[in-house]
Design a protein around this motif. Structure first.
Motif, PDB file in Angstrom:
ATOM      1  N   LEU A  17       0.869  -1.172   0.000  1.00 26.98           N
ATOM      2  CA  LEU A  17       0.000   0.000   0.000  1.00 26.98           C
ATOM      3  C   LEU A  17       0.907   1.223   0.000  1.00 26.98           C
ATOM      4  CD1 LEU A  17      -2.605  -1.054   2.729  1.00 26.98           C
ATOM      5  CD2 LEU A  17      -2.886  -1.168   0.245  1.00 26.98           C
ATOM      6  N   ARG A  18       0.830   2.001  -1.079  1.00 25.61           N
ATOM      7  CA  ARG A  18       1.694   3.181  -1.179  1.00 25.61           C
ATOM      8  C   ARG A  18       1.005   4.362  -0.509  1.00 25.61           C
ATOM      9  NH1 ARG A  18       6.170   2.824  -4.306  1.00 25.61           N
ATOM     10  NH2 ARG A  18       6.363   1.000  -5.693  1.00 25.61           N
ATOM     11  N   ILE A  19       1.188   4.436   0.800  1.00 21.38           N
ATOM     12  CA  ILE A  19       0.577   5.522   1.561  1.00 21.38           C
ATOM     13  C   ILE A  19       1.406   6.802   1.439  1.00 21.38           C
ATOM     14  CG2 ILE A  19      -0.064   6.277   3.901  1.00 21.38           C
ATOM     15  CD1 ILE A  19      -0.712   3.372   4.519  1.00 21.38           C
ATOM     16  N   GLU A  20       2.734   6.662   1.427  1.00 18.35           N
ATOM     17  CA  GLU A  20       3.607   7.829   1.326  1.00 18.35           C
ATOM     18  C   GLU A  20       4.237   7.971  -0.056  1.00 18.35           C
ATOM     19  OE1 GLU A  20       3.902  10.143   3.529  1.00 18.35           O
ATOM     20  OE2 GLU A  20       2.648   9.144   5.016  1.00 18.35           O
ATOM     21  N   SER A  21       4.598   6.873  -0.679  1.00 18.70           N
ATOM     22  CA  SER A  21       5.206   6.933  -2.007  1.00 18.70           C
ATOM     23  C   SER A  21       4.126   6.818  -3.075  1.00 18.70           C
ATOM     24  CB  SER A  21       6.218   5.799  -2.168  1.00 18.70           C
ATOM     25  OG  SER A  21       5.559   4.538  -2.119  1.00 18.70           O
ATOM     26  N   SER A  22       4.556   6.966  -4.315  1.00 18.26           N
ATOM     27  CA  SER A  22       3.617   6.819  -5.425  1.00 18.26           C
ATOM     28  C   SER A  22       4.350   6.238  -6.616  1.00 18.26           C
ATOM     29  CB  SER A  22       2.983   8.166  -5.797  1.00 18.26           C
ATOM     30  OG  SER A  22       3.982   9.066  -6.239  1.00 18.26           O
ATOM     31  N   SER A  23       3.607   5.579  -7.495  1.00 17.19           N
ATOM     32  CA  SER A  23       4.157   5.021  -8.719  1.00 17.19           C
ATOM     33  C   SER A  23       3.187   5.309  -9.849  1.00 17.19           C
ATOM     34  CB  SER A  23       4.367   3.508  -8.563  1.00 17.19           C
ATOM     35  OG  SER A  23       3.118   2.849  -8.425  1.00 17.19           O
ATOM     36  N   LYS A  24       3.603   5.040 -11.075  1.00 15.82           N
ATOM     37  CA  LYS A  24       2.717   5.255 -12.216  1.00 15.82           C
ATOM     38  C   LYS A  24       1.473   4.390 -12.090  1.00 15.82           C
ATOM     39  CE  LYS A  24       6.317   6.567 -15.534  1.00 15.82           C
ATOM     40  NZ  LYS A  24       6.981   6.242 -16.817  1.00 15.82           N
ATOM     41  N   LEU A  25       1.661   3.163 -11.596  1.00  8.25           N
ATOM     42  CA  LEU A  25       0.521   2.258 -11.456  1.00  8.25           C
ATOM     43  C   LEU A  25      -0.472   2.786 -10.433  1.00  8.25           C
ATOM     44  CD1 LEU A  25      -0.894  -0.396 -12.104  1.00  8.25           C
ATOM     45  CD2 LEU A  25       0.531  -1.511 -10.370  1.00  8.25           C
ATOM     46  N   SER A  26       0.042   3.226  -9.276  1.00  7.87           N
ATOM     47  CA  SER A  26      -0.878   3.722  -8.242  1.00  7.87           C
ATOM     48  C   SER A  26      -1.591   4.984  -8.698  1.00  7.87           C
ATOM     49  CB  SER A  26      -0.103   3.986  -6.947  1.00  7.87           C
ATOM     50  OG  SER A  26       0.887   4.981  -7.138  1.00  7.87           O
ATOM     51  N   GLU A  27      -0.882   5.866  -9.409  1.00  4.60           N
ATOM     52  CA  GLU A  27      -1.522   7.085  -9.898  1.00  4.60           C
ATOM     53  C   GLU A  27      -2.582   6.769 -10.946  1.00  4.60           C
ATOM     54  OE1 GLU A  27      -1.240  10.102  -8.792  1.00  4.60           O
ATOM     55  OE2 GLU A  27       0.190   9.476  -7.260  1.00  4.60           O
ATOM     56  N   THR A  28      -2.285   5.796 -11.823  1.00  6.69           N
ATOM     57  CA  THR A  28      -3.260   5.400 -12.855  1.00  6.69           C
ATOM     58  C   THR A  28      -4.517   4.825 -12.210  1.00  6.69           C
ATOM     59  OG1 THR A  28      -1.478   4.939 -14.425  1.00  6.69           O
ATOM     60  CG2 THR A  28      -3.624   3.943 -14.869  1.00  6.69           C
TER      61      THR A  28
END
Length: 530
Positions: free
Chosen positions: A247-258
């Protein structure tokens, strides 16, 4: 050689060679073949001429050695007692009746049923000397994996190179900290070493690393909350690809943003959803090295920052041990770039010892006795500084603690006795009799003999270190809770000591003589010039 000796070249390459216990045979190993040759000039010449190794070959396939463990334990006890008697630095054995000590523990040895029990007796034996640098280790033990590398791998727990905390609220393991080491010195044993969860380790695979606050919820499809500890799911995975659900609570990736954008477009609750992350866990030893290197880098940066706030410049060197090239490299990397600073902190806390104290003390005793300056440069503008080159002119503090041992203590005592600096921290371990660790037993184990006494006129035997430890000039302890939270009270005290010292005794370059020699021709007497 005498006139009757003829040198004959030989193509034999010996891997190992020994003389039999009765002195009658030469036992040699060459290209994996064991040969036993009679010890006569004729047979020795024949041996070196036998390039095909067809003669005197010993058949060792199926060779076994029958050992009665209890009798071997008694032999090793006798050997350990005898080697201590012959190697210990004091021939009077600290005024002990060493024969009586032998008889005291022999009945216990006769009851030993395994190697670990013999170790216990040897520790009691060696403890009678009341000397440090007395260790019992090594030898043949009955390990549960029976030397099977496959079993060892199956039971080895790999690491993700991060501090994790189990969280029922988040239904997973929260990433508390991902250690980062000096980016300029990221190699461990010649290999790049980063936390498997870091961006440095994952970016080449097109993935984005985690940050503190992110949560791991599954390992290879198994929920981490279904096992007592996440590391149970990481057994036998070192060096292998592992799929995490995070679970990307603090970080982010292209997948999570999409995913979030799609959920928002569909007017669906855009909550955080798990996403896959493929990582390669590391071996426990590498994880420990990474954490230590990260602590060292953080401490150095903290020292420089605290000094800058206090208004002076400082160099910082941490020595984990005093052994060999790695320790020499550590000192060189930390000292030489900062030899011209106002102050220097040499941190030998947790130092395990070795034998480079004299080189360190020699380097620190170099004295600036002349200075260099051209028309365009001096030490402040990147030019040459002084001679002796790389002489440290500032104030020195050495950090010590209860885990500073052996040569770390010898170095600290030297700094104090030679007037090179001040000691800050806690009293050290207390080993002032040194050793070479060469009195091994028949199974490869050892009960070390403190065999090299140290002394001087002031302290006598043990340099005031043996069974006492080096006492700091300024005593301060690190509170465990504060240390865990990243506050290094001993380091902060070192900065305070240096600040006060520099206020009283500033470190400054001597002023140049200003006026250069006047070599112009001047009239002196009656028209004569010089």
């Amino acid at each position: 050689p005498n006139d009757g000796t003829e040198l004959v070249p030989s193509e034999q390459i010996l891997q190992d060679v020994a003389i039999s216990s009765d002195g009658q045979f030469i036992i040699a190993v060459q290209k994996g073949v064991l040969t036993v040759t009679p010890r006569s000039s004729k047979d020795v010449v024949a041996f070196f001429s036998d390039t095909d190794q067809e003669k005197n070959v010993a058949l060792i396939e199926g060779l076994h050695l029958s050992v009665w463990p209890n009798l071997e334990y008694q032999q090793m006890y006798r050997d350990a007692w005898r080697l201590l008697r012959d190697y210990f630095y004091d021939p009077d054995m600290h005024s002990l009746d060493w024969d009586e000590i032998f008889d005291k523990y022999l009945p216990l040895v006769e009851r030993c049923s395994k190697r670990e029990e013999l170790d216990d007796v040897l520790k009691q034996l060696i403890g009678e000397l009341s000397a440090l640098h007395a260790f019992v280790y090594g030898g043949e033990y009955s390990f549960p994996n029976h030397g099977d590398s496959l079993l060892e791998d199956i039971n080895e727990v790999a690491c993700l190179g991060a501090t994790l905390q189990r969280s029922v609220e988040n239904r997973g393991y929260v990433v508390v900290d991902i250690p980062e080491r000096d980016p300029d010195l990221h190699m461990i044993d010649g290999e790049p070493m980063y936390s498997p969860l870091s961006n440095q380790a994952l970016r080449l695979s097109g993935q984005v690393g985690l940050q503190a606050g992110d949560v791991i919820v599954a390992v290879n499809g198994e929920n981490v909350m279904d096992v007592p500890d996440i590391h149970m799911l990481l057994r036998n995975t070192a060096g292998e690809s592992v799929r995490l659900e995070v679970l990307r609570i603090e970080s982010s990736s292209k997948l999570s943003e999409t995913k979030r954008r799609l959920l928002q477009d569909n007017h669906t609750d855009a909550g955080i959803v798990p996403e896959p992350l493929v990582v390669v866990p590391m071996e426990p030893d590498d994880s420990e090295k990474l954490a230590y290197a990260a602590w060292e880098w953080k401490t150095r940066e903290s020292a420089k920052s605290l000094a800058a706030e206090a208004g002076f410049s400082v160099g910082y060197v941490h020595l984990q041990s005093m052994s060999g090239a790695p320790s020499i490299d550590s000192f060189a990397r930390g000292f030489y770039p900062d030899y011209d600073k106002d102050a220097l902190i040499i941190d030998v806390r947790n130092n395990r010892g070795g034998n480079i104290d004299s080189w360190l003390l020699d380097t620190l005793q170099r004295t600036a006795w002349m200075y260099w300056e051209s028309r365009s440069s001096n030490i402040t503008t990147g030019g040459l500084g002084w001679d002796m080159q790389f002489a440290f002119r500032g104030h020195l503090v050495v950090l010590i603690n209860e885990h500073t041992a052996s040569d770390g203590e010898g170095f600290s005592r030297g700094v104090s006795e030679l007037g090179l600096g001040k000691l800050v921290g806690k009293r050290t371990w207390g080993g002032g009799i040194w050793l070479s660790s060469d009195n091994h037993l028949v199974d490869g184990g050892i009960a070390t003999a403190p065999e090299i006494g140290t002394y001087n006129d002031k302290f006598g035997w043990g340099l005031g270190i043996e069974n006492i430890g080096v006492i700091p000039d300024v005593e301060v302890d690190n509170n465990p809770k504060l240390a865990y939270d990243g506050i290094d009270t001993q380091l902060e005290m070192a900065i305070d000591v240096l600040k006060e010292w520099l206020d009283k005794e500033p470190v400054a370059l001597p002023k140049d003589p200003r006026h250069r020699p006047d070599m112009s021709k001047k009239e002196i007497v009656d028209g004569c010039t010089v």
